[in-house]
Design an enzyme around this catalytic site. Structure first.
Site, PDB file in Angstrom:
ATOM      1  N   PHE A 198      11.654  22.381   6.407  1.00  0.00           N
ATOM      2  CA  PHE A 198      10.307  22.461   6.978  1.00  0.00           C
ATOM      3  C   PHE A 198       9.806  21.063   7.288  1.00  0.00           C
ATOM      4  O   PHE A 198       9.822  20.190   6.428  1.00  0.00           O
ATOM      5  CB  PHE A 198       9.339  23.161   6.014  1.00  0.00           C
ATOM      6  CG  PHE A 198       7.974  23.358   6.624  1.00  0.00           C
ATOM      7  CD1 PHE A 198       7.770  24.366   7.560  1.00  0.00           C
ATOM      8  CD2 PHE A 198       6.914  22.521   6.307  1.00  0.00           C
ATOM      9  CE1 PHE A 198       6.527  24.541   8.158  1.00  0.00           C
ATOM     10  CE2 PHE A 198       5.663  22.694   6.898  1.00  0.00           C
ATOM     11  CZ  PHE A 198       5.475  23.705   7.820  1.00  0.00           C
ATOM     12  N   ASP A 243      12.209  13.215   5.027  1.00  0.00           N
ATOM     13  CA  ASP A 243      10.872  13.804   5.064  1.00  0.00           C
ATOM     14  C   ASP A 243      10.407  13.943   3.619  1.00  0.00           C
ATOM     15  O   ASP A 243      10.824  14.844   2.897  1.00  0.00           O
ATOM     16  CB  ASP A 243      10.925  15.171   5.763  1.00  0.00           C
ATOM     17  CG  ASP A 243       9.557  15.859   5.794  1.00  0.00           C
ATOM     18  OD1 ASP A 243       8.654  15.435   5.047  1.00  0.00           O
ATOM     19  OD2 ASP A 243       9.404  16.823   6.562  1.00  0.00           O
ATOM     20  N   LYS A 289       0.523  14.768   2.711  1.00  0.00           N
ATOM     21  CA  LYS A 289       0.122  15.548   1.534  1.00  0.00           C
ATOM     22  C   LYS A 289      -0.543  14.680   0.440  1.00  0.00           C
ATOM     23  O   LYS A 289      -1.666  14.261   0.628  1.00  0.00           O
ATOM     24  CB  LYS A 289       1.299  16.362   1.008  1.00  0.00           C
ATOM     25  CG  LYS A 289       1.663  17.499   1.987  1.00  0.00           C
ATOM     26  CD  LYS A 289       2.382  18.669   1.353  1.00  0.00           C
ATOM     27  CE  LYS A 289       2.369  19.866   2.286  1.00  0.00           C
ATOM     28  NZ  LYS A 289       3.630  20.129   2.949  1.00  0.00           N
TER      29      LYS A 289
HETATM   30  C1  LIG Z   1       3.791  20.255   4.469  1.00  0.00           C
HETATM   31  C2  LIG Z   1       5.012  19.635   5.030  1.00  0.00           C
HETATM   32  C3  LIG Z   1       5.041  19.132   6.349  1.00  0.00           C
HETATM   33  C4  LIG Z   1       3.889  19.335   7.323  1.00  0.00           C
HETATM   34  O1  LIG Z   1       2.752  18.622   6.962  1.00  0.00           O
HETATM   35  P1  LIG Z   1       1.371  18.966   7.709  1.00  0.00           P
HETATM   36  O2  LIG Z   1       0.412  17.987   7.086  1.00  0.00           O
HETATM   37  O3  LIG Z   1       1.064  20.396   7.436  1.00  0.00           O
HETATM   38  O4  LIG Z   1       1.583  18.727   9.148  1.00  0.00           O
HETATM   39  C5  LIG Z   1       6.172  18.493   6.775  1.00  0.00           C
HETATM   40  N1  LIG Z   1       7.235  18.341   5.968  1.00  0.00           N
HETATM   41  C6  LIG Z   1       7.259  18.805   4.702  1.00  0.00           C
HETATM   42  C7  LIG Z   1       8.466  18.587   3.856  1.00  0.00           C
HETATM   43  C8  LIG Z   1       6.157  19.482   4.195  1.00  0.00           C
HETATM   44  O5  LIG Z   1       6.175  19.972   2.958  1.00  0.00           O
END
Ligand SMILES: *Cc1c(COP(=O)(O)O)cnc(C)c1O
Length: 404
Positions: free
Chosen positions: A138, A223, A252
């Site tokens: 994700f 990420d 986050k």
């Molecule tokens: C939550 C998340 C995202 C997306 O972040 P947003 O602030 O919702 O755009 C991207 N990568 C990972 C691993 C995430 O957990």
């Protein structure tokens, strides 16, 4: 005359892309929340790994209110002190030489993927544009990030999607060997998959990706939007995994609840984002930067990081006890305070059924896919709140088992 909003207003006025719980929290303090009726909840969800210091932490409230009385916004036609301090702090604490600031995880990843392509384009030619990613990954909800992400349902119906993206199997190096070649500009990976089920990288997997990237002149992109800023037990997960990426994204917990994101990289790669190539109106916003600086400096201390390891052990201990009595979990896994409990065969895909029961018992938790109960509490959650939250979780689990 203004009326108190209700859950029905969501269905009436908001685009139906979410299905929020019935309760509406109105106040939070530390790891506790209160709803419109004054009912209290313990928060193991942490705003999906965002509220790294719980709710309304005094250090963050002070950083925000202090900045709110000075300067809110300038645009990137000017720079500002909080953004410069945040960038310097991130550089001093990590592998990175340069930082791009933005407002969300998806936006940080969008920048990372664009940078990887532009870097490869400038140094090798436009044929080197392929991105290798992973099933179940994700990376956000923009069109580029859902395309790199490995959950096809998020891209369905939004085509045509960006091309040149292929997906391997997480923790399977052979699958990457088959996909990577000299036209690959980047391998994009979460050092522990979050949404994909709280799945840690197997030993050797990230090292293997590093070697494959080096062999093919491809960039390794981590990420760390979910694993970063203390969540894994170190400031960033890569710092305890022994593999250094070329680009790292954060969001986050970086803002502890204030929208902010960051992309970190090295001097060599950063040059590809030359003047005018990329931008963001809110990137480096003084309010966001002031809060993020306070969050990073508060979390990246031995006291807080050691406290995360202690709490991790407590979570495992409690979940083990609950499981010994009710037998609903197959495995408890995770790093730091990102913990997943995968359901046992008999309770397969029933993790989601625990959530509404937990709410009724006064506990907020998460899932990561239908089969994994996920917890991402405040990194400084008091041990008494862990114990009370686990007692509530056990009541919810007992009700699931009893079929109530
Ligand atoms: C939550 C998340 C995202 C997306 O972040 P947003 O602030 O919702 O755009 C991207 N990568 C990972 C691993 C995430 O957990």
């Amino acid at each position: 005359m203004s009326q108190t909003p209700t859950r029905a207003d969501f269905d009436r006025y908001m685009v139906p892309n979410y299905a929020p719980q019935q309760v509406i929290p109105v106040r939070g303090e530390g790891s506790r929340l209160w709803d419109q009726e004054g009912r209290e909840y313990i928060d193991f969800a942490g705003g999906i790994a965002v509220n790294g210091l719980g709710h309304c932490h005094p250090v963050l409230v002070e950083a925000l209110t202090d900045q709110a009385n000075r300067l809110w916004h300038l645009s990137n036609v000017y720079t500002n002190e909080p953004a410069l301090k945040l960038a310097r702090s991130l550089v001093e604490r990590t592998f990175a030489d340069k930082v791009f600031l933005c407002s969300s995880g998806g936006e940080a990843n969008e920048a990372a993927f664009k940078l990887a392509r532009r870097w490869a384009h400038d140094n090798f030619g436009s044929h080197k544009h392929r991105i290798v990613s992973f099933s179940q990954a994700f990376h956000g909800r923009t069109l580029f990030t859902v395309s790199v992400g490995g959950q096809p349902k998020y891209a369905q119906g939004f085509g045509p999607v960006p091309g040149g993206i292929v997906h391997g199997t997480y923790n399977d190096l052979d699958s990457v060997r088959e996909l990577i070649d000299d036209d690959t500009c980047a391998v994009v990976v979460e050092p522990m998959q979050g949404e994909g089920g709280v799945l840690p990288a197997a030993p050797g997997f990230l090292e293997g990706l590093r070697e494959l990237c080096d062999a093919h002149d491809a960039l390794l992109v981590f990420d760390e939007v979910q694993t970063g800023v203390g969540r894994s037990g170190s400031l960033f997960a890569y710092q305890q995994l022994g593999v250094t990426p070329d680009i790292l994204t954060s969001a986050k917990a970086l803002g502890g609840g204030f929208p902010v994101g960051a992309m970190l990289t090295t001097d060599r790669i950063a040059q590809a984002f030359s003047f005018g190539t990329h931008g963001s109106t809110y990137g480096g916003n003084p309010l966001a930067s002031a809060v993020a600086l306070a969050a990073v400096e508060y979390i990246d201390t031995p006291e807080v990081l050691e406290g995360i390891a202690r709490r991790h052990a407590l979570f495992r201990e409690h979940l083990g006890e609950i499981n010994a009595r009710h037998g609903v979990f197959r495995e408890v896994r995770g790093m730091g305070l990102l913990i997943g409990a995968e359901m046992s065969e008999a309770w397969r895909d029933r993790a989601k059924d625990i959530l509404p029961l937990a709410i009724e018992e006064g506990l907020m938790a998460l899932i990561a896919g239908p089969n994994v109960l996920r917890m991402a509490p405040s990194l400084v959650i008091p041990e008494a709140d862990i114990a009370e939250g686990m007692a509530r979780l056990e009541r919810a689990v007992a009700r699931l088992v009893a079929g109530q």
